[in-house]
Design a protein around this motif. Structure first.
Motif, PDB file in Angstrom:
ATOM      1  N   VAL A  52      45.855  63.546  34.962  1.00  0.00           N
ATOM      2  CA  VAL A  52      47.111  64.301  34.976  1.00  0.00           C
ATOM      3  C   VAL A  52      46.758  65.772  35.418  1.00  0.00           C
ATOM      4  O   VAL A  52      46.128  66.473  35.125  1.00  0.00           O
ATOM      5  CB  VAL A  52      47.854  64.481  33.545  1.00  0.00           C
ATOM      6  CG1 VAL A  52      49.252  65.452  33.824  1.00  0.00           C
ATOM      7  CG2 VAL A  52      48.321  63.075  32.792  1.00  0.00           C
ATOM      8  N   LEU A  53      47.663  66.133  36.606  1.00  0.00           N
ATOM      9  CA  LEU A  53      47.429  67.184  37.198  1.00  0.00           C
ATOM     10  C   LEU A  53      48.573  68.081  37.277  1.00  0.00           C
ATOM     11  O   LEU A  53      49.883  67.920  37.337  1.00  0.00           O
ATOM     12  CB  LEU A  53      47.200  67.024  38.802  1.00  0.00           C
ATOM     13  CG  LEU A  53      47.370  68.208  39.793  1.00  0.00           C
ATOM     14  CD1 LEU A  53      46.129  69.050  39.431  1.00  0.00           C
ATOM     15  CD2 LEU A  53      47.118  67.825  41.172  1.00  0.00           C
ATOM     16  N   THR A  54      48.496  69.522  36.842  1.00  0.00           N
ATOM     17  CA  THR A  54      49.594  70.303  36.515  1.00  0.00           C
ATOM     18  C   THR A  54      49.347  71.568  37.007  1.00  0.00           C
ATOM     19  O   THR A  54      48.013  71.854  37.200  1.00  0.00           O
ATOM     20  CB  THR A  54      50.058  70.203  35.097  1.00  0.00           C
ATOM     21  OG1 THR A  54      51.466  70.868  35.195  1.00  0.00           O
ATOM     22  CG2 THR A  54      49.297  70.844  34.229  1.00  0.00           C
ATOM     23  N   GLY A  55      50.268  72.727  36.627  1.00  0.00           N
ATOM     24  CA  GLY A  55      50.024  74.160  36.959  1.00  0.00           C
ATOM     25  C   GLY A  55      50.272  74.967  35.542  1.00  0.00           C
ATOM     26  O   GLY A  55      51.017  74.537  34.898  1.00  0.00           O
ATOM     27  N   ALA A  56      49.268  75.762  35.414  1.00  0.00           N
ATOM     28  CA  ALA A  56      49.493  77.041  34.427  1.00  0.00           C
ATOM     29  C   ALA A  56      50.853  77.493  34.338  1.00  0.00           C
ATOM     30  O   ALA A  56      51.388  77.813  35.351  1.00  0.00           O
ATOM     31  CB  ALA A  56      48.522  77.824  34.554  1.00  0.00           C
ATOM     32  N   GLY A  57      51.540  77.392  32.986  1.00  0.00           N
ATOM     33  CA  GLY A  57      52.744  78.161  32.956  1.00  0.00           C
ATOM     34  C   GLY A  57      53.956  77.327  33.215  1.00  0.00           C
ATOM     35  O   GLY A  57      53.544  76.217  33.504  1.00  0.00           O
ATOM     36  N   THR A  58      55.033  77.873  33.132  1.00  0.00           N
ATOM     37  CA  THR A  58      56.294  77.209  33.550  1.00  0.00           C
ATOM     38  C   THR A  58      57.042  77.571  34.859  1.00  0.00           C
ATOM     39  O   THR A  58      57.766  77.094  35.293  1.00  0.00           O
ATOM     40  CB  THR A  58      57.223  77.233  32.499  1.00  0.00           C
ATOM     41  OG1 THR A  58      57.727  78.818  32.246  1.00  0.00           O
ATOM     42  CG2 THR A  58      56.722  76.677  31.010  1.00  0.00           C
ATOM     43  N   ARG A  59      56.567  78.631  35.471  1.00  0.00           N
ATOM     44  CA  ARG A  59      57.267  79.136  36.725  1.00  0.00           C
ATOM     45  C   ARG A  59      56.950  78.199  37.945  1.00  0.00           C
ATOM     46  O   ARG A  59      57.822  78.192  38.659  1.00  0.00           O
ATOM     47  CB  ARG A  59      56.722  80.532  37.034  1.00  0.00           C
ATOM     48  CG  ARG A  59      57.149  81.565  35.929  1.00  0.00           C
ATOM     49  CD  ARG A  59      56.670  82.967  36.145  1.00  0.00           C
ATOM     50  NE  ARG A  59      57.268  83.383  37.479  1.00  0.00           N
ATOM     51  CZ  ARG A  59      56.700  84.311  38.252  1.00  0.00           C
ATOM     52  NH1 ARG A  59      55.703  84.933  37.781  1.00  0.00           N
ATOM     53  NH2 ARG A  59      57.423  84.449  39.344  1.00  0.00           N
ATOM     54  N   ALA A  60      55.718  77.787  38.004  1.00  0.00           N
ATOM     55  CA  ALA A  60      55.485  76.855  39.216  1.00  0.00           C
ATOM     56  C   ALA A  60      54.407  75.921  38.934  1.00  0.00           C
ATOM     57  O   ALA A  60      53.379  76.255  38.119  1.00  0.00           O
ATOM     58  CB  ALA A  60      54.961  77.774  40.398  1.00  0.00           C
TER      59      ALA A  60
END
Length: 258
Positions: A52-60
């Motif tokens: 699973v690939l994601t970004g830190a935080g919720t903004r981007a």
């Protein structure tokens, strides 16, 4: 390190996090190199069967290449060095399934990553857009990646509208870019659940299926990608003019979300 990786050996799943939240998870040269190295490392890690690939935080999730990065270019009109071309799993010969989990913005160079994921899970608050034309740049590789996932008219509209319009998670789901929409903050958990199911199946069958699905679109993608450097070289404004447009924020105003 600009990446975080969490391995769940029991379930056979790895969570890869773009960890530059103060830069909206934009990719600098260090991050690009770390991504390429990580994908190649995971080829040999038998404990990881899905990612699973994601970004830190919720903004981007990711906002593409970091605008503060200077990319040295060869002194030839026939060659363009693009550090984002090697940041995806397929570009590094990884055929384990990768699921993207999107919270917040996904734009520009983020599509290099989304284009090489098996499918995308997005929060209801997620938005997708391509700012290139606003700042005098050709959307080539990004548009090509999205053309493998979305109808022609949707890709053309998103690529041409630039920063003036953002595609909502619901619209992205309707046109096939996103396969599941979650409540805000729920994209990673949903993607991890799907990854765990897939990781529980025989790895040979799963990876063979990934290759089969990818091969269905690879020929057209390869031909289109071959034209991209010339289109970028011909259509991009000079860097100083791009910077001027970027500083003006594309004319201002809040983008319309559809």
């Amino acid at each position: 390190m600009t990446l975080r990786i969490e391995r769940d050996g029991e379930r056979g799943v790895a969570l890869v996090v773009l960890d530059r939240p103060t830069r909206l998870n934009a990719i600098d040269l260090e991050t690009a190199g770390e991504l390429a190295s990580l994908w190649r490392e995971l080829r040999y890690d038998e404990s990881v069967r899905a990612v699973v690939l994601t970004g830190a935080g919720t903004r981007a999730f990711c906002t593409g290449i970091d605008r503060g990065v200077t990319v040295p270019q060869p002194p030839s009109p026939y060659a363009i060095d693009d550090p984002l071309l090697r940041i995806g799993p397929k570009a590094n010969d990884l055929w384990k399934p990768v699921i993207a989990a999107v919270e917040g913005m996904a734009c520009g160079g983020a599509f290099y990553l989304l284009g090489e994921a098996e499918f995308v899970v997005a929060s209801r608050d997620a938005t997708f857009f391509d700012p290139h034309t606003t700042y005098g740049m050709v959307s080539a590789y990004e548009a090509i990646a999205m053309a493998q996932r979305m109808p022609y008219g949707e890709v053309a509209r998103m690529s041409l509208m630039g920063t003036a319009e953002r595609v909502s998670a619901e619209r992205a789901y309707a046109v096939g870019l996103v396969s599941e929409v979650t409540e805000p903050g729920g994209a990673v958990a949903a993607a991890l659940r799907a990854a765990a199911v897939i990781a529980g199946y025989p790895a040979e069958a799963v990876q063979g299926t990934v290759r089969a699905v990818w091969s269905a679109k690879e020929a057209a993608r390869t031909q289109a990608m071959a034209q991209a450097p010339a289109l970028i070289s011909l259509g991009n404004l000079p860097p100083d003019r791009q910077a001027e447009l970027f500083g003006a924020r594309g004319g201002g105003g809040e983008p319309r979300v559809r």
